[in-house]
Structure formats: C-alpha cells, structure tokens
Design an enzyme around this catalytic site. Structure first.
Site, PDB file in Angstrom:
ATOM      1  N   GLU A  86       0.766  -1.392   0.590  1.00  0.00           N
ATOM      2  CA  GLU A  86       0.164  -0.295   0.339  1.00  0.00           C
ATOM      3  C   GLU A  86       0.619   1.244  -0.109  1.00  0.00           C
ATOM      4  O   GLU A  86       1.931   1.515   0.535  1.00  0.00           O
ATOM      5  CB  GLU A  86      -0.994  -0.279   0.683  1.00  0.00           C
ATOM      6  CG  GLU A  86      -1.652   1.115   1.786  1.00  0.00           C
ATOM      7  CD  GLU A  86      -2.657   1.248   2.637  1.00  0.00           C
ATOM      8  OE1 GLU A  86      -3.891   1.384   2.850  1.00  0.00           O
ATOM      9  OE2 GLU A  86      -1.940   0.785   3.291  1.00  0.00           O
ATOM     10  N   LYS A 186     -10.140   0.350  -0.915  1.00  0.00           N
ATOM     11  CA  LYS A 186     -10.492  -0.125   0.370  1.00  0.00           C
ATOM     12  C   LYS A 186     -11.057   1.100   1.157  1.00  0.00           C
ATOM     13  O   LYS A 186     -11.843   2.379   0.960  1.00  0.00           O
ATOM     14  CB  LYS A 186      -8.900   1.029   1.230  1.00  0.00           C
ATOM     15  CG  LYS A 186      -8.276   0.862   2.580  1.00  0.00           C
ATOM     16  CD  LYS A 186      -7.048   1.388   3.266  1.00  0.00           C
ATOM     17  CE  LYS A 186      -6.774   0.916   4.896  1.00  0.00           C
ATOM     18  NZ  LYS A 186      -5.931   2.162   5.020  1.00  0.00           N
ATOM     19  N   CYS A 219      -4.622  -3.567   4.122  1.00  0.00           N
ATOM     20  CA  CYS A 219      -4.220  -2.673   5.686  1.00  0.00           C
ATOM     21  C   CYS A 219      -5.206  -2.382   7.097  1.00  0.00           C
ATOM     22  O   CYS A 219      -5.230  -3.764   7.072  1.00  0.00           O
ATOM     23  CB  CYS A 219      -3.371  -1.114   5.562  1.00  0.00           C
ATOM     24  SG  CYS A 219      -2.576  -0.851   6.654  1.00  0.00           S
TER      25      CYS A 219
END
Length: 521
Positions: A86, A186, A219
């Site tokens: 990321e 995300k 993440c």
C-alpha cells in the site's frame, strides 16, 4: 529396445504429470510460486504541496522503476504472482487536493476488459496503470499493486463528494497478459483524509490458472468484519493478497504477528506486502500458510526486500484433508521450497498437528497472585504476574477469564505477566477486543508490563485458554527479535479457546488470544 523405450516413456510421463517447469524452475503439482516485495518508497519531500501531473508522474516513476526491477527478479525465480505494498507508488500524508495529480483514472466497472499496456489510448490519466500492465505482460506474471485513483461522480449521487469526484485507495490486479482483471477500493481508511471510502464495501475476487480464486483487501481492513472476514467466509476464499502500510505496535499488533494469525485463524494463504520505513515503525511482510511462514521484519536497515516462496494451493477441503492425512502432515515441512537465502531477517516457521487437550485450572496459587493494572495497546489491561518457575494463573475482566498453566523451560530473571482486556478499543480506531495475553514486561517492575519489547530469553511451556465470547480469535505467538512460532495445538474445548506450546523456538515475547467481537464495535 522396445522395453527400454517404453520404460523411458513411462518415466517421462510420470515427471510430466507431477511437475511443471516455471521460468526455469521445477514447480510441483498443487503448488504455486508467490512473491511479495517490501518497498522503501521514494516519498515526496512535501506531500501537502500542490504540484502538476508531470511532477507527480516523475516521482511515481522513480518508484515504478524499482517495481520493474523487482517484477523481473521475481519472474526470474519462477514467481507466478507478485504483490506490492500500500502507498508504495505515491507515498502518504497528502491532503485531498495535494494528492489529486497523483491519481490515475479507474472506472470501477466489472464488465470492461482493458489491457492498459496494449490499449493506452482508451482513457486519459492512466500512465501508472499502463506501466504496471506492461510489467505484468513483459514478465508473464500476475501483478498486484496499490495506487491512488479518481472516479468522477454526479451530484445526484448522494455520496458524491462536493468536488464532484471520488478519490480511492485502490488495489489493482493485472493478469500475465497485462489485462486489468480486478480493482478493490479500501473500506476502512486509517486517518487517510485524501481518500473516500466506497459507498458499499467491495468484495473482489480474481481467478488465476495456478491457484484458483484470490480475494483481496488492504491494511486496516484486516481488523474488521467488512469486507475482510466476510469475504473469506462468504466466498470461501483460500488465497488472499494483502497490500499494507502497517505501523508495528507491540506486543499484540506487529505486522508479521497479525498477518500470520489471520492466516492461521482462517486456514488460508496470505501474500502480504508492507511498506519499509523503519523510522515510522513500518516493516513486516510475508508469505503465510496455515502451517508455515516466510517473513521479513527489519527495523535496523533500509532498502527493499523481495520474498519468493513455493507454497501449496489451499482448496476448500484443505482443513479436512490436513487433519485426516497423517502422511501429508508428517511430510509437510519438506513440501516447501524457499527460493531466497535464509538469514536472521528471513525466518521460516511451521507448526505441526492441531489435535487438542485443554484442562480447566484448579484453584491454586493463582489466588495469591497480586492483580495490577497497566496500559497495553492504549487499553487498560488487568494483569497478574508470572512469578514462579511453574504454576497456574487466572485473571478476569468483565465476562472474560484467562487461564495459564506454565513451566519455565529455561530459567531467567525476566518478568512476565498474564493480562486480560474485554472492552472497546478507542485509540487509532474504534473496535471491540477480547484479549488474553502472556507478555514479557519491559523491566522488573509491574508498571513496565504492556510496554513494547523486542528481545527475550525465557523459554516457556504453556497452555493458555479463555472463555471467549466471539468465534473470531487470532492466535498470536511472537518470539525474540520479532520472529514467529506456531502453537503445537489450538482450538475449542469445553467452550474455551486455547493454544499450547512446548518450548518456543526462541525467547517468548507474546502468546495471546486476540479476539474481535465485531458485533460490539
């Protein structure tokens, strides 16, 4: 002569059906070769400054030059898929306005088939996508990368931002022909004010010829039910790609520690690529299976790190096969091959069986242990010290009780404590945690328990169990130098979840049950 020819044909046929040659290496049937790259990204010296598109492309181009080298290196070692971290291309700490020149246009459409390398003229502002597509095409490899993207929206869309565009933290996947086959936006942003969360969580899968379906998330997503856990459960995903920019937080949430715990908890493979910025506490990548991990954690030096490993394809009936096939289990360690050299920074870990025995603690010396309170992970844990060379301990908070049966295999003067927390975590995110943890303290005073510790010498045999209220429990086992070990046994017994270990591979830092009670977030 005919018999000799028939024998030769038979041997060649056996070899053909059992093995495939991948980029000059032999790959066994039922396995694939994966790569992850921990990238030390070249960052903008002033991410809040407003720059033009050309300046943004120049900075991103320097990171993409490194990506290009690593894709070639991974393909040269037989890798069929590579994952990058990321924020690796553009960096971080932007404002909504300052990141705009760094964004590629990605129309989040599932029906459009597009090869950016071969068809660069279809859309404007897709220079980064074009370079990534060409890397995949040139090296005949699946490629997963993270970048910032933009998507125009109309004000009739109730979620459309006031500036008329969405800005997403996006993962993209290219197949080995350079086709864009998947995009993921995300959902759980970690103080990322430059980006928008999608109106609805993405559940993204992509197909590969070597390992079937992969899922993906990014993440901070890993700590939440949507979309990470629901994706794995609802779609029975067994392979996951995971770009991350994770800041390590000991003793319960270092990158490699929780990545392995997620793979173990859900019986899946995870290909996790983290960013490398030790001054920000960012390191920790790996290729994880439920039984073995190839990891990299390095807070001392700078530069990127490529990990390449051959791992088995996990199928939906993998767990059943594993438990019923004793020969498979005994030979499992020998079925892996690592194509990078092993050093102190490259650790290989594995566990054996999963059969379980858990006994309830009898009343004993746990009642004489003093209870104390200390902050750990920004939460107020209730602790009891581990003072004797062996014994049984119990500590409770709210509805959660933790039990420990232990014996020090190597005697040291280090202080350990058994801690419990059952409540809403509210710092750097809000989510409900049930945690039961045996941790090494920072010193010999109770007030040091819960501090970040990286080295230990005590080897401890233990059984740790708790009456967890959630089925989502992540077993953590972290050893000295931020290395990993696997529990000998784990699972449910008599409405308690447990892990046990006889003799850790090195000094014990953390043995914990980290439960996420998603319904109470």
């Amino acid at each position: 002569m005919a018999c000799i020819m028939m024998e030769l044909w038979w041997k060649l046929s056996v070899c053909f059906f059992c093995y495939q040659v991948v980029s000059g290496r032999v790959k066994r049937e039922g396995h694939y070769v994966a790569a992850v790259y921990e990238h030390q990204s070249i960052l903008s010296p002033n991410p809040t400054a407003l720059v033009d598109r050309q300046s943004a492309l120049e900075l991103m181009g320097r990171n993409l030059d490194i990506y290009e080298q690593q894709v070639a290196a991974a393909a040269g070692q037989g890798a069929q898929i590579i994952v990058f971290p990321e924020d690796g291309i553009h960096g971080f700490n932007f404002t909504r306005r300052s990141i705009y020149p760094y964004l590629d246009l990605v129309l989040h459409l599932h029906s459009v088939k597009w090869n950016p390398c071969r068809e660069p003229y279809l859309f404007n502002d897709t220079e980064v996508l074009q370079r990534l597509s060409c890397m995949a095409l040139k090296n005949k490899i699946f490629l997963v990368a993270n970048l910032g993207t933009k998507q125009p929206c109309e004000h009739i869309d109730p979620h459309c931002p006031s500036d008329g565009r969405y800005q997403f933290n996006t993962n993209v996947v290219f197949n080995d022909y350079g086709m864009l086959v998947a995009t993921y936006r995300k959902s759980n942003l970690y103080f990322e004010y430059a980006f928008d969360a999608p109106p609805e969580a993405d559940y993204i899968l992509f197909d590969t010829p070597f390992a079937g379906k992969f899922g993906m998330f990014t993440c901070f997503d890993i700590l939440f039910f949507e979309p990470a856990v629901n994706l794995v459960r609802q779609y029975n995903v067994k392979q996951v790609v995971y770009p991350t920019a994770w800041m390590n937080q000991l003793p319960l949430l270092s990158a490699v520690e929780f990545q392995q715990a997620f793979a173990t908890a859900f019986n899946i493979n995870i290909l996790a690529a983290n960013i490398h910025h030790p001054t920000l506490g960012m390191t920790g990548s790996g290729i994880y299976t439920p039984l073995k991990s190839f990891i990299y954690h390095n807070m001392e030096s700078y530069g990127g790190k490529l990990i390449v490993a051959e791992i088995p394809v996990i199928t939906p009936d993998y767990k059943t096969n594993l438990e019923s096939n004793k020969i498979f289990r005994e030979n499992l360690y020998h079925s892996y091959t690592m194509f990078t050299s092993t050093s102190m920074d490259d650790q290989v870990c594995y566990k054996e069986g999963q059969e379980a025995l858990c006994r309830v603690s009898e009343k004993g010396n746990e009642e004489s242990s003093p209870i104390f309170y200390a902050e750990m992970m920004y939460d107020n844990f209730t602790f009891v010290p581990v003072q004797e060379n062996k014994g049984e301990l119990k500590v409770c908070a709210n509805t959660l009780c933790c039990y420990l049966n232990y014996q020090r295999a190597v005697l040291t003067d280090e202080l350990y404590a058994l801690g419990v927390f059952d409540g809403l975590h509210t710092v750097h995110g809000t989510y409900y945690v049930q945690a039961c943890a045996l941790v090494k303290c920072g010193g010999l005073c109770f007030s040091t328990c819960g501090q970040e510790v990286t080295d230990a010498t005590a080897l401890i045999d233990f059984q740790l169990w708790a009456n967890m209220s959630t089925p989502y429990i992540f077993p953590l086992l972290l050893t000295s130098g931020i290395t990993l070990d696997f529990a000998d046994h784990m699972g449910w017994k008599n409405n308690h979840y447990f892990i046990s270990k006889n003799r850790t591979s090195s000094g014990l830092l953390t043995a914990a049950l980290y439960g996420r009670w998603y319904e109470k977030d």
